[in-house]
Design a protein around this motif. Structure first.
Motif, short mmCIF file in Angstrom:
data_model
loop_
_atom_site.label_atom_id
_atom_site.label_comp_id
_atom_site.label_asym_id
_atom_site.label_seq_id
_atom_site.Cartn_x
_atom_site.Cartn_y
_atom_site.Cartn_z
N VAL A 1 4.88 -2.49 -2.27
CA VAL A 1 4.30 -3.03 -1.04
C VAL A 1 4.75 -2.12 0.10
CG1 VAL A 1 4.12 -4.98 0.53
CG2 VAL A 1 4.40 -5.38 -1.94
N CYS A 2 3.79 -1.47 0.76
CA CYS A 2 4.08 -0.51 1.82
C CYS A 2 3.53 -1.05 3.14
CB CYS A 2 3.47 0.84 1.50
SG CYS A 2 4.15 1.60 0.01
N VAL A 3 4.41 -1.24 4.11
CA VAL A 3 4.06 -1.88 5.37
C VAL A 3 3.97 -0.82 6.47
CG1 VAL A 3 4.64 -3.73 6.98
CG2 VAL A 3 5.36 -3.90 4.58
N ASP A 4 2.75 -0.52 6.91
CA ASP A 4 2.47 0.57 7.83
C ASP A 4 3.39 1.75 7.54
OD1 ASP A 4 0.55 1.20 9.82
OD2 ASP A 4 2.15 1.37 11.26
N PRO A 5 3.25 2.31 6.34
CA PRO A 5 4.21 3.29 5.84
C PRO A 5 4.18 4.62 6.58
CG PRO A 5 2.34 3.08 4.34
CD PRO A 5 2.19 2.00 5.37
N GLY A 6 5.30 5.34 6.49
CA GLY A 6 5.48 6.59 7.21
C GLY A 6 4.94 7.80 6.47
N VAL B 1 -0.33 -0.95 -5.82
CA VAL B 1 0.16 -0.75 -4.45
C VAL B 1 -0.59 -1.69 -3.51
CG1 VAL B 1 0.50 0.88 -2.55
CG2 VAL B 1 0.61 1.69 -4.93
N LEU B 2 0.17 -2.42 -2.71
CA LEU B 2 -0.39 -3.20 -1.60
C LEU B 2 0.07 -2.54 -0.31
CD1 LEU B 2 -1.69 -5.70 -0.19
CD2 LEU B 2 0.52 -6.87 -0.53
N THR B 3 -0.88 -2.14 0.53
CA THR B 3 -0.55 -1.50 1.79
C THR B 3 -1.07 -2.34 2.95
OG1 THR B 3 -0.60 0.74 0.87
CG2 THR B 3 -0.91 0.54 3.23
N PHE B 4 -0.22 -2.55 3.95
CA PHE B 4 -0.60 -3.21 5.19
C PHE B 4 -0.74 -2.14 6.26
CE2 PHE B 4 1.46 -6.57 2.84
CZ PHE B 4 0.79 -7.74 3.21
N ARG B 5 -1.86 -2.16 6.97
CA ARG B 5 -2.11 -1.19 8.05
C ARG B 5 -2.72 -1.92 9.24
NH1 ARG B 5 -0.39 4.28 7.46
NH2 ARG B 5 -0.62 4.93 5.28
N PHE B 6 -2.47 -1.39 10.45
CA PHE B 6 -3.20 -1.87 11.62
C PHE B 6 -4.39 -0.98 11.93
CE2 PHE B 6 0.04 0.89 13.58
CZ PHE B 6 -0.75 1.69 14.40
N ASP B 7 -4.44 0.21 11.33
CA ASP B 7 -5.50 1.18 11.60
C ASP B 7 -6.47 1.20 10.41
OD1 ASP B 7 -7.10 3.39 11.97
OD2 ASP B 7 -5.47 4.74 12.53
N PRO B 8 -7.72 0.77 10.60
CA PRO B 8 -8.68 0.76 9.49
C PRO B 8 -8.91 2.13 8.87
CG PRO B 8 -9.50 -0.55 11.33
CD PRO B 8 -8.30 0.18 11.83
N ALA B 9 -8.87 3.19 9.67
CA ALA B 9 -9.08 4.53 9.13
C ALA B 9 -7.94 4.92 8.19
CB ALA B 9 -9.20 5.54 10.26
N ALA C 1 -8.42 3.00 4.91
CA ALA C 1 -9.46 3.58 4.07
C ALA C 1 -8.99 4.86 3.41
CB ALA C 1 -10.71 3.84 4.91
N TRP C 2 -8.26 5.68 4.16
CA TRP C 2 -7.71 6.92 3.59
C TRP C 2 -6.80 6.60 2.42
CZ3 TRP C 2 -2.37 7.79 3.74
CH2 TRP C 2 -1.96 8.98 3.14
N GLU C 3 -5.89 5.63 2.59
CA GLU C 3 -4.95 5.35 1.51
C GLU C 3 -5.65 4.73 0.30
OE1 GLU C 3 -0.47 3.71 0.70
OE2 GLU C 3 -1.32 3.53 2.71
N GLU C 4 -6.64 3.91 0.54
CA GLU C 4 -7.38 3.32 -0.58
C GLU C 4 -7.98 4.40 -1.48
OE1 GLU C 4 -10.08 0.54 1.39
OE2 GLU C 4 -9.08 -1.08 0.29
N SER C 5 -8.36 5.53 -0.89
CA SER C 5 -8.97 6.60 -1.68
C SER C 5 -7.98 7.25 -2.65
CB SER C 5 -9.54 7.68 -0.75
OG SER C 5 -8.51 8.44 -0.13
N LEU C 6 -6.68 6.99 -2.46
CA LEU C 6 -5.65 7.60 -3.31
C LEU C 6 -5.13 6.67 -4.39
CD1 LEU C 6 -3.56 9.24 -0.45
CD2 LEU C 6 -5.31 10.33 -1.84
N PHE C 7 -5.53 5.40 -4.34
CA PHE C 7 -5.00 4.43 -5.29
C PHE C 7 -5.44 4.77 -6.71
CE2 PHE C 7 -4.92 0.93 -1.83
CZ PHE C 7 -3.66 1.32 -1.43
N ASP D 1 -5.49 -2.76 -9.41
CA ASP D 1 -5.05 -3.91 -8.61
C ASP D 1 -4.52 -3.51 -7.24
OD1 ASP D 1 -5.68 -5.77 -10.58
OD2 ASP D 1 -3.73 -5.54 -11.58
N SER D 2 -4.56 -2.24 -6.92
CA SER D 2 -4.11 -1.79 -5.60
C SER D 2 -5.11 -2.19 -4.52
CB SER D 2 -3.93 -0.27 -5.58
OG SER D 2 -2.93 0.14 -6.49
N THR D 3 -4.60 -2.46 -3.33
CA THR D 3 -5.48 -2.84 -2.23
C THR D 3 -4.81 -2.56 -0.89
OG1 THR D 3 -6.87 -4.66 -1.38
CG2 THR D 3 -4.63 -5.23 -2.04
N ALA D 4 -5.61 -2.41 0.13
CA ALA D 4 -5.12 -2.21 1.50
C ALA D 4 -5.58 -3.37 2.36
CB ALA D 4 -5.63 -0.89 2.06
N VAL D 5 -4.66 -3.91 3.15
CA VAL D 5 -4.94 -5.00 4.08
C VAL D 5 -4.86 -4.44 5.49
CG1 VAL D 5 -4.13 -7.21 4.97
CG2 VAL D 5 -4.04 -6.74 2.51
#
Length: 270
Positions: free
Chosen positions: A122-127, A215-223, A226-232, A236-240
């Motif tokens: 679970v990655c929360v607005d990761p660096g 991988v579950l990723t939380f982001r505030f930036d939709p772009a 979307a970028w991270e979703e392309s790498l999953f 079962d991985s998803t971006a919120v």
């Protein structure tokens, strides 16, 4: 005592004493990893709920919080190595690893370099995944961090929105002011500078595509989402995405964060 003395005979000065808490009685271990200039107190909003569901390990990274402050070793890869040694110390073979900001980069390194230790991420607005301009500005910021404690506060301003609770801002400002400058500078450099850095694209893409676990990723930036979703890799991985939130969205919206994360973890681990 909630401290682990971890020796690293392969690296001079690599020994470190990590502060951690070990709560809950669940069968599934959860490892909580905080962000740059913070400590495990940032999970205070979440620990009471999580401890009813999991065994929860919340750690202060080296140089942060109540852990020891060695003279060096603050690259995210060094800190990921500390986590492996902590899990060995606790005799925990595998975890769901949760990381915020720098912690998101650290747990991703853990998942790539030690995939047998990470069941899910679970990655929360990761660096990671930043644009090239972040790397271009990083050398000046590293120099400022070494010279002026106020530099960390100036960097931290981007983390907030006009609706971020003032208490969160004050809480993190006080932590940054108490941080050793060399820790902040070296860790910041490790995130974005050098051949081993994965904080900036395209290095982020090549490295993160190696994560095989869910991988579950939380982001505030939709772009960014979307970028991270392309790498999953895992289905079962998803971006919120939570537009309008700040960088510390798990602290701004703790109840909603817990609801989404707990449901996802249940779905990928049963």
């Amino acid at each position: 005592m909630p401290f682990a003395d971890l020796a690293d005979p392969g690296r001079p000065g690599g020994d470190v004493r990590l502060f951690y808490t070990d709560d809950g009685t669940g069968d599934l271990p959860l490892l909580l990893v905080h962000g740059w200039g913070s400590d495990s107190q940032e999970w205070t909003w979440h620990l009471p709920d999580l401890a009813t569901r999991y065994r929860v390990i919340a750690v202060d990274l080296r140089g942060h919080g109540n852990s020891s402050v060695p003279p060096s070793g603050f690259h995210p890869r060094d800190m990921a190595g500390d986590l492996v040694r902590l899990l060995d110390h606790l005799d925990i073979p595998q975890v769901v690893a949760v990381g915020h900001s720098m912690g998101g980069q650290i747990v991703s390194i853990l998942a790539v370099e030690h995939p047998e230790r990470v069941r899910a991420l679970v990655c929360v607005d990761p660096g990671y995944g930043h644009e090239r301009d972040v790397a271009e500005s990083a050398p000046a910021r590293v120099r400022a961090l070494k010279a002026d404690v106020g530099a960390a506060l100036r960097i931290d301003k981007w983390c907030y929105t006009p609706v971020t609770p003032p208490m969160i801002k004050a809480w993190h400002s006080r932590r940054l002011l108490a941080m050793p400058p060399h820790v902040l500078a070296e860790a910041f450099a490790g995130l974005f500078l050098g051949d081993a850095s994965i904080g900036v694209r395209p290095a982020s893409d090549d490295y993160l595509a190696r994560r095989e676990c869910p991988v579950l990723t939380f982001r505030f930036d939709p772009a960014q989402a979307a970028w991270e979703e392309s790498l999953f890799k895992h289905p079962d991985s998803t971006a919120v995405t939570w537009p309008g939130s700040g960088h510390r969205l798990h602290e701004e919206r703790p109840r909603e964060f817990l609801l989404v994360m707990n449901r996802w973890i249940k779905g990928v681990t049963q």
